[in-house]
Every structure is written in structure tokens, then in C-alpha cells.
Design a protein around this motif. Structure first.
Motif, PDB file in Angstrom:
ATOM      1  N   UNK A   1       0.832  -1.208   0.000  1.00  0.00           N
ATOM      2  CA  UNK A   1       0.000   0.000   0.000  1.00  0.00           C
ATOM      3  C   UNK A   1       0.867   1.258   0.000  1.00  0.00           C
ATOM      4  N   UNK A   2       1.921   1.258   0.815  1.00  0.00           N
ATOM      5  CA  UNK A   2       2.825   2.409   0.875  1.00  0.00           C
ATOM      6  C   UNK A   2       3.575   2.572  -0.441  1.00  0.00           C
ATOM      7  N   UNK A   3       4.009   1.451  -1.014  1.00  0.00           N
ATOM      8  CA  UNK A   3       4.717   1.511  -2.300  1.00  0.00           C
ATOM      9  C   UNK A   3       3.826   2.130  -3.381  1.00  0.00           C
TER      10      UNK A   3
ATOM     11  N   UNK B   1       4.904   5.558  -5.133  1.00  0.00           N
ATOM     12  CA  UNK B   1       5.413   5.449  -6.501  1.00  0.00           C
ATOM     13  C   UNK B   1       4.348   5.636  -7.572  1.00  0.00           C
ATOM     14  N   UNK B   2       3.053   5.604  -7.194  1.00  0.00           N
ATOM     15  CA  UNK B   2       1.980   5.769  -8.165  1.00  0.00           C
ATOM     16  C   UNK B   2       2.111   7.031  -9.018  1.00  0.00           C
TER      17      UNK B   2
ATOM     18  N   UNK C   1       9.961  -2.693 -15.881  1.00  0.00           N
ATOM     19  CA  UNK C   1       9.437  -3.609 -14.850  1.00  0.00           C
ATOM     20  C   UNK C   1       8.923  -2.901 -13.599  1.00  0.00           C
ATOM     21  N   UNK C   2       9.638  -1.871 -13.137  1.00  0.00           N
ATOM     22  CA  UNK C   2       9.203  -1.163 -11.921  1.00  0.00           C
ATOM     23  C   UNK C   2       7.900  -0.418 -12.168  1.00  0.00           C
ATOM     24  N   UNK C   3       7.826   0.289 -13.311  1.00  0.00           N
ATOM     25  CA  UNK C   3       6.612   1.032 -13.655  1.00  0.00           C
ATOM     26  C   UNK C   3       5.446   0.072 -13.851  1.00  0.00           C
TER      27      UNK C   3
ATOM     28  N   UNK D   1      -0.167  -3.377  -9.597  1.00  0.00           N
ATOM     29  CA  UNK D   1      -0.580  -3.492  -8.193  1.00  0.00           C
ATOM     30  C   UNK D   1      -1.744  -2.567  -7.837  1.00  0.00           C
ATOM     31  N   UNK D   2      -2.160  -1.717  -8.759  1.00  0.00           N
ATOM     32  CA  UNK D   2      -3.274  -0.799  -8.509  1.00  0.00           C
ATOM     33  C   UNK D   2      -2.920   0.653  -8.706  1.00  0.00           C
TER      34      UNK D   2
END
Length: 535
Positions: free
Chosen positions: A161-163, A167-168, A210-212, A218-219
Motif C-alpha cells: 500500500x505504501x509503495x 510510486x503511483x 518492470x518497476x513502472x 498493483x493498482x
């Protein structure tokens, strides 16, 4: 180091640290406290979302009020736009605010995370504690192995959730930025090759980093889209930016439209900026339709009154004789609304093209040496094929002015032919293709016959042809019958002047046709007979 590597290292590093830290905290807290922290983080995220949206909605009017005086003092074109469209300023501010919403959410979440940490401490204080005595006789909170493992699992959810929250914004902006650069190139606002090919390639591949990709899966993508959704609940700030970028080059080219070219007789007026650029782009955006309606309503009103708007004065550009030719369509456009503006703009574009082609047709009648009678008929057929029920009245009004010096017609004859065409247009607009072709033939034969056009030493249209084609039409024949009715005040009828030789031949053709005519056709033959007079 490539952009791809930097993004992966930074975002991946942040995610790894947050996840590792979360697992350690879960191991220490156990299940109950980890669950309590997860609940407070969910509250923080929900509160951040609500505060972001509500905050933007509350601050928008303040921002508008602050910058409006500044904008109205800028260049005349800018002042014209924001004065004419009250919705424009609100739209610009709303798009910018909601485009910044993901960053605002992140900042608020960081604050709310601290606030809910305090809430977590309060809740944790009331949670039951298992204790055991250590070897030195002190009591210490005891967390079982099962609780530690389940705590790590729950804390990993908190970490995700924090990630997402952290990063969103970056994943969303990087994904959109890749698309945005492509849109800028397509709109020709950025020249191709501005960036080195390898950089362009990396920008294009950012959504697949991959990170993006992981944050979006993940939402993050869903949260980003929800945050940039504007007040109407349908429009997205990112989509509105795309639309604006696609409209800008076409809007700029509107200033280059030569209104006088409508009446220069060359035809082929280029209105692709309206037809292929502006209307398809704004048609799906209710907000932009509202803005376009306000702008065009003001523009049409000023242009109709002979005033200037956005540096354009339509009547100053038009030849004096045709200064009022577009009044009907401008008056209609001045009443444009959000729901009607696309259709109204299409009507303006179609009317301009129809008038332009009609003047080109009349010029070709004058220049019959370079055009055959079949060329003229095909041209008229193309003109009538374009007429729609929405544009017939505007087209009729525009060509009701005098075709001065066109088609070798006497002034009175010119006006009669024009009134006949305008009287038939609304009926023609409701016809199918085959019926329109018959009307095109009738109009073309009437114009060329009345003009005395000759090819290869003979009349391009003889008396028998003009009688047969007029009888085979319905709209043109109806207009002729109406003109054959005497004026209630003067008792006169409208006529077309032809040569004495043409009149003799026409009389003979009418007499021959009358031998086999029906009663209805006899009345029509009488109207044709009354229309043409020898000059």
C-alpha cells in the motif's frame, strides 16, 4: 546510464527498502499490531484521496479569481478567449489541478501517514499483550512464531500500500509522459527527431519498465486514473490534455482561412482544420464542446456585426458585394450550445464549401471554352450531393446575393435563377442520390440554356432538352411554378431573358411536348413558357 536503468534502480530500490522494512516491522509487531497498522494506513490512503479531490474543488475558484485579472490584461487574443468563454478559465484550472492531483495525494498521504501513526499507537495501547519473564527477571512482550509470520504477511500488504502511494505518481506520469511525447509529435508541436532516436526509444518503452509496470499492476494505474478524473466524473485530465494538443495546431490554422476565397470562384476551399481537426477532437469532450460553443457564439455575433474577434473580421475580408452572404449561418452559430455546436460548426464548414463550389461552377459557365457541358453537370451534381437538410437554408441564403458579372446572364435573369435554386434547395436536401442527379441536370441545363452557352457552334442545351429536364425534376419545377405565380402587389412574374432565336425554338418544343402531356404537365409547361422571355 540509460533512463530505463535509472527508473528501474530508483523505483525498484524504494520498493525493496519499503518492503524489507515492512517485513521486519511485521516480524516484531505480530499479527494484531500489524493488522491495526494496516487499517490505519487504509484510513490514511482513503482520507488522502478524499482530501485531494475536495481540496482541489474548493481551491479552484480561488485560483481562478486570482489569475483571471492577470489573463484579461494579456494580449488581445488571450483576453478575447477568456472574456468570451467563462468556462475556459475554469477548464484550464481544473485540468491543471487534476493533472497535479497524484502529487498532491502523495504529499497529503505522507502527512496522513504520520497522523494515523499516532492513531495506531493509541489503538496498540489497548491491544492485549502476552508477556513472559526473562532470565534476569524482567517482563517482556511475547510474540509467538505464528503471530510473527502472519504479522509479516499483513505488514507486506501494508508495504505494498505504501509503495503504491509513494510510486503511483511517478509510474503514472512516466506512463503518460511516454504517450504525451508521441502526441506532441503527431500534433507537430514537437518536430520529429528533436530527441536522439535512442532517447525516443527509451521514452516509448517506459510503460514496459518492470518497476513502472509492477506499480501499475498493483493498482497504481487505477488510483492514478481515479485521481485525474475531473469533476464531471467522466473526463480525465490526461485525455483533455491529449485533446487540447490535437486541437491547437488546427485552431491556429483557422486564422489563416481566407474568407474572401469563398467568392473567388476557384472552389476547393480548405476547411480541413474544422472538419478533420477541431470537430473530431472536441466531439467526445462535453467540457470542450461547452467552451467551443461559447467561443463560436461570441465570434459569430461579432463577425455578424462587422466586429473583430481573435484578430479576424470576416466582413472586412469579404468582397463588398458579398459582405452579408454569410449572415444566416453566422446568426445561427451565434446561438450555439454545448449540444449543438459540433453540428453548427459542420453546417458552417459545409455552407462555405457549397458556396465556394457554386461560385466556381458559375465561373466555369463563363469559361465554357475550357469546360464541357458534361463537366458542368458533374460539378453541379457534386454540389447538390453535399447539401444537407441542416445546411440548405444557409446555402440558399448565401447564394441569394447577386452573382455580379457571372454566367453571362442579365441581372434580372441572374436573380431569377438564384431564387429558383434557393427555392429548390430545401426539397433537394431531402432527396436520394438519383433524384439529386435529376435536379442537378435540370439546374445545369437551366443555367447553361439561359446563359446562351454554345459548344462547337451549337447551343450546349437545346429547347427540347431544357423542357424534358425541367419536367423530369420536382424541386426545380416546383420553384419555377412558384415563380410563375404573379406577385400579389405588382401582378408581375419573375422571368429569365433568352435570345429571340431560343424563344422561337422553345415555343416549338413546348407545343410539341404539349401534344402528349398530362393535365399536370400542361400546367408545368405553362410555367416554363412564362419563365422564359425573349430579350
Amino acid at each position: 546510464m540509460s533512463i530505463h536503468t535509472i527508473v528501474l534502480a530508483v523505483m525498484g530500490g524504494i520498493a525493496a527498502v519499503v518492503l524489507l522494512f515492512g517485513l521486519i516491522r511485521g516480524l516484531r509487531r505480530g499479527f494484531a499490531r500489524s493488522l491495526a497498522r494496516l487499517v490505519t494506513l487504509v484510513i490514511a490512503a482513503a482520507a488522502s484521496f478524499i482530501l485531494t479531490v475536495v481540496g482541489i474543488q474548493k481551491t479552484e475558484p480561488l485560483i481562478e479569481g486570482t489569475i483571471k485579472p492577470y489573463l484579461l490584461e494579456r494580449a488581445a487574443a488571450v483576453a478575447d478567449i477568456f472574456s468570451a468563454s467563462p468556462s475556459m478559465l475554469h477548464y484550464v484550472v481544473e485540468v491543471v489541478c487534476f493533472l497535479a492531483a497524484p502529487i498532491i495525494f502523495l504529499l497529503i498521504f505522507c502527512v496522513m501517514r504520520f497522523v494515523t501513526w499516532i492513531l495506531y499507537l493509541i489503538v496498540a495501547a489497548f491491544l492485549p499483550k502476552k508477556k513472559r519473564t526473562t532470565r534476569n527477571g524482567k517482563e517482556k512482550r511475547y510474540v509467538s512464531g505464528v503471530s510473527r509470520l502472519t504479522g509479516m504477511a499483513v505488514s507486506s500488504v501494508s508495504a505494498v500500500l505504501i509503495i503504491i502511494a509513494l510510486l503511483m505518481p511517478f509510474a503514472g506520469y512516466l506512463t503518460y509522459g511516454s504517450h504525451l511525447y508521441s502526441t506532441l509529435e503527431t500534433s507537430q508541436l514537437v518536430a520529429e527527431g528533436t530527441l536522439p532516436p535512442e532517447v525516443e526509444g527509451e521514452l516509448a518503452s517506459l510503460p514496459d519498465n518492470p518497476a513502472v509496470k509492477l506499480v501499475n499492476l498493483l493498482g497504481g494505474a487505477y488510483l492514478f486514473d481515479a485521481l485525474v478524473t475531473m469533476e464531471d466524473g467522466e473526463s480525465h485530465a490526461t485525455e483533455e490534455i491529449d485533446t487540447l494538443l490535437s486541437v491547437v495546431p488546427h485552431a491556429l490554422s483557422l486564422a489563416e482561412i481566407d474568407w474572401a476565397a469563398v467568392f473567388e470562384g476557384e472552389g476547393g476551399m480548405d476547411l480541413s482544420a474544422i472538419d478533420e481537426g477541431i470537430l473530431p477532437a472536441v466531439g467526445h469532450s462535453p467540457l470542450l464542446c461547452q467552451i467551443l460553443a461559447e467561443l463560436m457564439s461570441t465570434a459569430a455575433t461579432k463577425w455578424h456585426n462587422g466586429e473583430t474577434f481573435l484578430g479576424i473580421s470576416v466582413k472586412d475580408q469579404l468582397p463588398e458585394t458579398y459582405m452579408n452572404a454569410l449572415d444566416a449561418v453566422l446568426v445561427h452559430l451565434s446561438q450555439a450550445s454545448r449540444d449543438s455546436v459540433v453540428g453548427d460548426m459542420q453546417a458552417l464548414s459545409t455552407t462555405l464549401q457549397l458556396v465556394s463550389e457554386t461560385f466556381a461552377y458559375m465561373m466555369r459557365v463563363d469559361d465554357i471554352i475550357n469546360y464541357t457541358h458534361a463537366d458542368l453537370e458533374n460539378h453541379m451534381d457534386e454540389i447538390l450531393a453535399t447539401v444537407t437538410p441542416e445546411t440548405a437554408a444557409f446555402f440558399a441564403s448565401a447564394i441569394s446575393i447577386d452573382f455580379v458579372g457571372v454566367a453571362n446572364l442579365e441581372d434580372d435573369s441572374t436573380r431569377t435563377v438564384q431564387r429558383m435554386m434557393t427555392g429548390a434547395l430545401e426539397d433537394i436536401a431531402e432527396m436520394d442520390e438519383e433524384e439529386r442527379t435529376a435536379e442537378a441536370e435540370a439546374i445545369n441545363n437551366l443555367v447553361t440554356y439561359s446563359s446562351g452557352v454554345r459548344q462547337n457552334g451549337e447551343s450546349a442545351v437545346d429547347a427540347t432538352q431544357i423542357v424534358d429536364t425541367l419536367l423530369s425534376s420536382s424541386a426545380v419545377m416546383g420553384a419555377i411554378e412558384e415563380m410563375a405565380t404573379p406577385d400579389p402587389e405588382t401582378g408581375e412574374t419573375e422571368t429569365v431573358t433568352i435570345t429571340a432565336e431560343q424563344r422561337l425554338a422553345l415555343t416549338a418544343a413546348l407545343a410539341e411536348r404539349a401534344l402528349t402531356a398530362t393535365p399536370e404537365e400542361l400546367a408545368q409547361l405553362a410555367s416554363i413558357d412564362a419563365l422564359f422571355v425573349a430579350g
